[in-house]
Design an enzyme around this catalytic site. Structure first.
Site, PDB file in Angstrom:
ATOM      1  NE  ARG A   8      -0.617  -0.158   4.956  1.00 30.90           N
ATOM      2  CZ  ARG A   8      -0.932   0.417   6.099  1.00 30.90           C
ATOM      3  NH1 ARG A   8      -1.910   1.308   6.156  1.00 30.90           N
ATOM      4  NH2 ARG A   8      -0.300   0.108   7.210  1.00 30.90           N
ATOM      5  CB  SER A  35      -5.748   3.029   6.233  1.00 33.56           C
ATOM      6  OG  SER A  35      -5.970   3.446   7.561  1.00 33.56           O
ATOM      7  CD  GLU A  56     -17.380   1.339   2.167  1.00 26.60           C
ATOM      8  OE1 GLU A  56     -18.629   1.303   2.236  1.00 26.60           O
ATOM      9  OE2 GLU A  56     -16.668   1.610   3.147  1.00 26.60           O
ATOM     10  CG  PHE A  81     -15.146  -2.440   4.002  1.00 27.36           C
ATOM     11  CD1 PHE A  81     -16.054  -3.309   4.601  1.00 27.36           C
ATOM     12  CD2 PHE A  81     -14.145  -1.889   4.793  1.00 27.36           C
ATOM     13  CE1 PHE A  81     -15.971  -3.620   5.961  1.00 27.36           C
ATOM     14  CE2 PHE A  81     -14.053  -2.189   6.151  1.00 27.36           C
ATOM     15  CZ  PHE A  81     -14.965  -3.058   6.737  1.00 27.36           C
ATOM     16  CG  HIS A 107      -5.829  -2.480   5.333  1.00 27.83           C
ATOM     17  ND1 HIS A 107      -5.319  -1.429   4.602  1.00 27.83           N
ATOM     18  CD2 HIS A 107      -5.532  -2.207   6.627  1.00 27.83           C
ATOM     19  CE1 HIS A 107      -4.749  -0.564   5.417  1.00 27.83           C
ATOM     20  NE2 HIS A 107      -4.858  -0.996   6.647  1.00 27.83           N
ATOM     21  CG  ASP A 115      -8.574  -3.385  12.456  1.00 29.89           C
ATOM     22  OD1 ASP A 115      -8.538  -2.973  13.634  1.00 29.89           O
ATOM     23  OD2 ASP A 115      -8.448  -2.630  11.478  1.00 29.89           O
TER      24      ASP A 115
END
Ligand SMILES: Cc1ncc(C[n+]2csc(CCOP(=O)(O)OP(=O)(O)O)c2C)c(N)n1
Ligand SMILES: Cc1ncc(C[n+]2csc(CCOP(=O)(O)OP(=O)(O)O)c2C)c(N)n1
Ligand SMILES: [Mg+2]
Ligand SMILES: [Mg+2]
Lengths: 316, 304, 316, 304
Positions: A8, A35, A56, A81, A107, A115
């Site tokens: 990322r 993030s 989203e 998501f 992620h 998480d």
């Protein structure tokens, strides 16, 4: 392989670069820009960055609209998501009309860590792979990410890029050549083929090293493009080695393992063992704990190799 | 609205098509009196309705109710308001129309054919194998279709995306989008509503085809959307309420929307589902059922 | 096989029956009750029927809430929306907490017909199969549908039932025994195995008849449960026949064909040919035209059998 | 609220836990004066806040801001309002609480532990491998968690489902649900809002944790939700606006909500994100970051 960078992070950097050179690039995020690392782009090109908030579905379909008008939208949020929350939008507003929308989802996988299961996407490859016309990139390191994003920009159509949160080893030289749709042979060996994607590629290399001590020579393929799959190379290494292990940070149902199984069965059936999440949801923990718990280590790959080798010898 | 190259000259040619003069940039009823224009558009709406009934009869399946309710709005957009070039459907400066309630494809196809995007004879291929006129609009197959739709609730987001692109590029085109009243039960509509207000998309004009019906009955009974105007106001929109089957009101509302800056406009257009065909009007059974041959005949008589 | 009934019709009927005997059964629909056939239930048990309007995501998560309080919700809408529009809700509010929610999705596959590609789900099996803990039923006919729904009621956990719009032949006797997770051998033959699901089962039987004329004896498996897959039976027929053809009204990516490829590669690799939608979206047309166009006929299965037989002989 | 078997007796026992007498059916501050009750609940909220800070410090990751902002609401629910049995967490008649904004898991865990669902010592396992205290609430792992959450926007739908079940069975339990203000950007919230009004779910009481912040900054800047009360009113809800960090206002609002019939109630609770820890208050950086050891110390001092 000393340096570790999260894919990322590499994404965030190259996004700014392509934003500089291509004025049609626009970026959308869903309240996770720090993030997903689209934040830097948002600071440099505020007029081409759209934070859509926690929405989203709207993000994806808005991107579709932007694409109809010649923009090249990159949409980012967490993989779980990005794909699941907006699947129908991806399907009907992006894939069906073949619009030039890029979804760079971060992620992915269990290395999300603490998480927990609600945030660890183990099915995103399965979802997107089932959509006609999508290109699916799963970069193994920072350098591959760079190239994948640039390649995505060249493709006129929907592209999914699967990125991770965790810092992972840089396995490629900076002059390495990324050819979309072409699997990379990182090691050549005639005993077994380890076909890996994403962060499992560096673990596959580790596994190959371990195996070498036992005089087992493994071919290691880095399949950065899950779709279109490089059936030719995969089948050729299956023919060469007669035994295959796949490795991915994804459910063994629907991802690389399934894609390879399809290719092998149709072209050259050989014993296969699929390393991946064994059809269970993720949970909280440190990334390394989870990789171990879910059987995603170099040792797990090594053990799988011994298993397929046993089957191969029986076959012969 | 840009340069006008040619005056409109009404030359009726064949049964249901009204011919028009269109040698260049755009199509506009410039030299017409308002009353004359309204009359012309009414006629166009009727022609579109006739096409809808015939197409659906021919296809043997499809959605007459929600196509007929929207015919007046679509007629006004395609025959007066929108700055488009049928001979250059991808002209970058064109106004856009997104049919978010994609099941009303026949009203769009009829308008496109009448407007010259393709020959009206092709309308008879609706829903048939290999036709460009898919059951729900497919932009890859049919030029003039701005977005592939059919899965409800997505068109407003798409319209916003087009409008954002216009803002980035400082383009003047406007985006029109038609939404069903059952369709606004989709949460994505409210995500898009919030975003359009947040990004001040005054180049978006939405129409709510407020016909009070969805598939399983009255919206009131299935999933009540009231008070509908309050919802759009609370989501930051300029709201105009009209009779959506009244051409003049549609025209005026669009003009008013253009004057608003900093806000998207929602035109809540009270319509009658099945409008123009007596036995279909306000009858939920005609949401997704094609008329039989005799029924087509009867409808066409009513639509003379 | 003269009588034809759509599986959605059978669903509507059995729903009323189970509603009669089990007062915890509740039904949710998203403005399609006349198409999904939940309408009769809604008339008989209005206090246990909830029309959620055009809001599939809310429907699924509401069902999850009902399930936490001991209700057994059946949710229905078209397959493309049931799975894609509500995927994250199915994932995070149903599968992850393992709630007792049943999703009976109708209008799956290209036999939706004239509505076209936006309405023809070719990826729903792939989506749901990628979710840990889901049972996936794809009934072949009306009788199997009845039994699948009753079986779903017995399972305490998430179940997906894939149903069709089109009337299809009734292939089972009414006293036939449905065992969840157990593939049904409808024909026994040692030359090739045709493994089919949904409406392709009756076409597989037709194909077997055609092949018999050429003295090719085909095993025909009816895999009404895609998940958990009956790996044992599938592997055993692969061992017996040495060549497999799968047939499904779904993308060849992610559905039955992938599941069978996974099972074969891991346990007994043999040549496989996957009949299904070849990774393209559907389009408008009559169901029969589309089945033909997309290569989903008995003849297509027959041709695939000849292909795998060629490979099998090479292998031997 | 059902039978009361035992009076509440406040017996402070150890540093942060307030002990209570609870031998049977339920827990209620029956014999307390309002002022005394408010004082007790304030203390509980503080104890919860202390737990939150300590847990997160120990975990090294997690979401302090949105946990702290909601501590007062959660304290009132678990220590006064809700009819629950910690020793029988699946008791069918229990009131339900759905933490729709699942990232605020620490506030829920702290309340559950303090209320006796499990030992407070287990709070230190937050987010650790094999802990029942997952990063986001997991109902399969931890009794007392009514719904697994973490994917935003889903909890109101789930609460509606629970409330519908109560209506079908003629049960008296009530459903409480806590929603983030960024979270209401999710369209599913509006689907659920519409459905709750349509089905007249007066047994649903929702709280909006109206702290003005989401991850990327102020909701105003990221995706404006204003005018927020108007939205809920337009969606058919009874709306009450309060200071959500004021225990008494929270208590009163819940009582008022119980009196409303035929409508769900939304309590728009203006809160301060990070409330109680000076350096976290109103600072978006503390949305999803754990305090370091010194920071924990400092916070605990402030929360004495
Ligand atoms: C996401 C989605 N869900 C369900 C459907 C099926 N469907 C088609 S039309 C319709 C009813 C729409 O009602 P409304 O928006 O009021 O349309 P109109 O009355 O104008 O025809 C439904 C549920 C769909 N096309 N898309
Ligand atoms: C569907 C979904 N999208 C994105 C996220 C990531 N996320 C976690 S918290 C958050 C911001 C929420 O803001 P708000 O609702 O205001 O919460 P609070 O301020 O109370 O912490 C986001 C985007 C998520 N958990 N779920
Ligand atoms: Mg309507
Ligand atoms: Mg907030």
């Amino acid at each position: 392989m000393d340096k570790k960078i999260a894919t990322r992070e590499a994404y965030g950097k190259v996004l700014v670069e392509i934003g500089e050179t291509n004025k049609d690039v626009v970026v959308l995020d869903a309240d996770l820009s720090k993030s997903t690392k689209t934040y830097e782009f948002s600071c440099k090109f505020p007029e081409r960055f759209f934070n859509m908030g926690v929405a989203e579905a709207n993000m994806i379909a808005t991107a579709a609209g932007l694409a109809t008008a010649g923009k090249v939208p990159f949409c980012s949020t967490f993989a779980v998501f990005a794909t699941g929350r907006a699947f129908d939008q991806i399907r009907n507003s992006v894939a069906y009309p073949k619009l030039n929308v890029k979804i760079a989802a971060t992620h992915a996988g269990v290395t999300v860590g603490e998480d927990g299961g609600s945030h660890q996407s183990i099915e995103d490859i399965a979802l997107i792979r089932a959509l006609p016309g999508f290109t699916v990139f799963v970069p193994a390191d920072a350098i591959e990410t760079r190239e994948a994003i640039k390649a995505a920009l060249e493709i006129n159509g929907p592209v999914y890029i699967r990125l991770g949160k965790l810092a992972v080893p840089v396995i490629h030289d900076s002059d390495f050549k990324f050819v979309p749709g072409k699997a990379l042979e990182l090691r050549d060996g005639s005993d077994v083929a380890i076909i890996a994607t994403g962060l499992m590629v560096s673990l596959a290399l580790e596994a190959a090293d371990i195996l070498l001590k036992d005089n087992i020579k493994a071919t290691v393929l880095d399949v950065h493009t899950i779709k279109p799959l490089d059936v030719e190379t995969i089948v050729s290494v299956a023919i060469k080695t007669g035994a295959v292990v796949t490795a991915e940070e994804h459910n063994v149902i629907g991802g690389l393992g399934s894609a390879v199984a399809e290719a092998l069965c149709e072209h050259n059936p050989v014993p296969l063992k699929r390393i991946g999440i064994q059809d269970v949801f993720g949970e909280s923990g440190k990334p390394v704990e989870l990789l171990k718990h879910f059987g995603l280590t170099a040792e797990d790959i090594v053990n799988a190799v011994y298993e397929v080798l046993k089957k191969k010898s029986k076959n012969m | 609205m840009g340069k006008v190259l040619s005056p409109y000259k009404a030359k009726p040619k064949h049964e249901i098509s009204v011919n028009y003069f269109n040698e260049g940039d755009e199509f506009i009823l410039l030299f017409m009196e308002k009353a004359e224009k309204v009359k012309f558009l009414k006629e166009k709406a009727k022609v579109i309705r006739r096409h809808i009934v015939k197409m659906l009869g021919e296809a043997g399946s499809g959605h007459p109710g929600g196509s007929l309710s929207a015919a007046d709005i679509v007629a006004v957009l395609y025959f007066d308001v929108m700055n488009i070039r049928p001979d250059d459907p991808h002209w970058p400066e064109r106004d856009r129309f997104v049919l978010s309630k994609g099941h009303a494809a026949p009203v769009l196809y009829a308008a496109l054919a009448e407007r010259g995007y393709f020959d009206v004879s092709e309308l008879s291929t609706l829903r048939k194998f290999k036709s460009r006129l898919q059951g729900h609009p497919d932009m890859k197959k049919l030029p003039g279709v701005e977005m592939s739709t059919g899965s409800l609730g997505q068109g407003l987001s798409v319209a916003n995306g087009m409008a954002l692109a216009a803002k980035i590029d400082n383009k003047k085109f406007r985006v029109y989008v038609l939404i069903g009243d059952g369709e606004i039960q989709e949460g994505q509509i409210w995500e898009a509503a919030m975003a359009a207000a947040h990004y001040k998309l005054d180049n978006v004009t939405a129409f709510l085809d407020y016909n009070g019906l969805q598939i399983d009955g009255c919206t009131k009974d299935v999933m009540c959307i009231e008070p509908v105007a309050d919802k759009w106001i609370a989501f930051g929109w300029n709201v105009i309420e009209i009779d959506g089957n009244d051409i003049e009101q549609v025209l005026n509302a669009i003009e008013d929307a253009k004057k608003v800056s900093g806000k998207p406009t929602m035109i809540i257009a009270k319509t009658i589902k099945g409008k123009g065909v007596s036995y279909m009007e306000n009858n939920p059974d005609w949401h997704g059922k094609a008329p039989k041959a005799e029924e087509v005949e009867k409808a066409l008589e009513e639509l003379l």
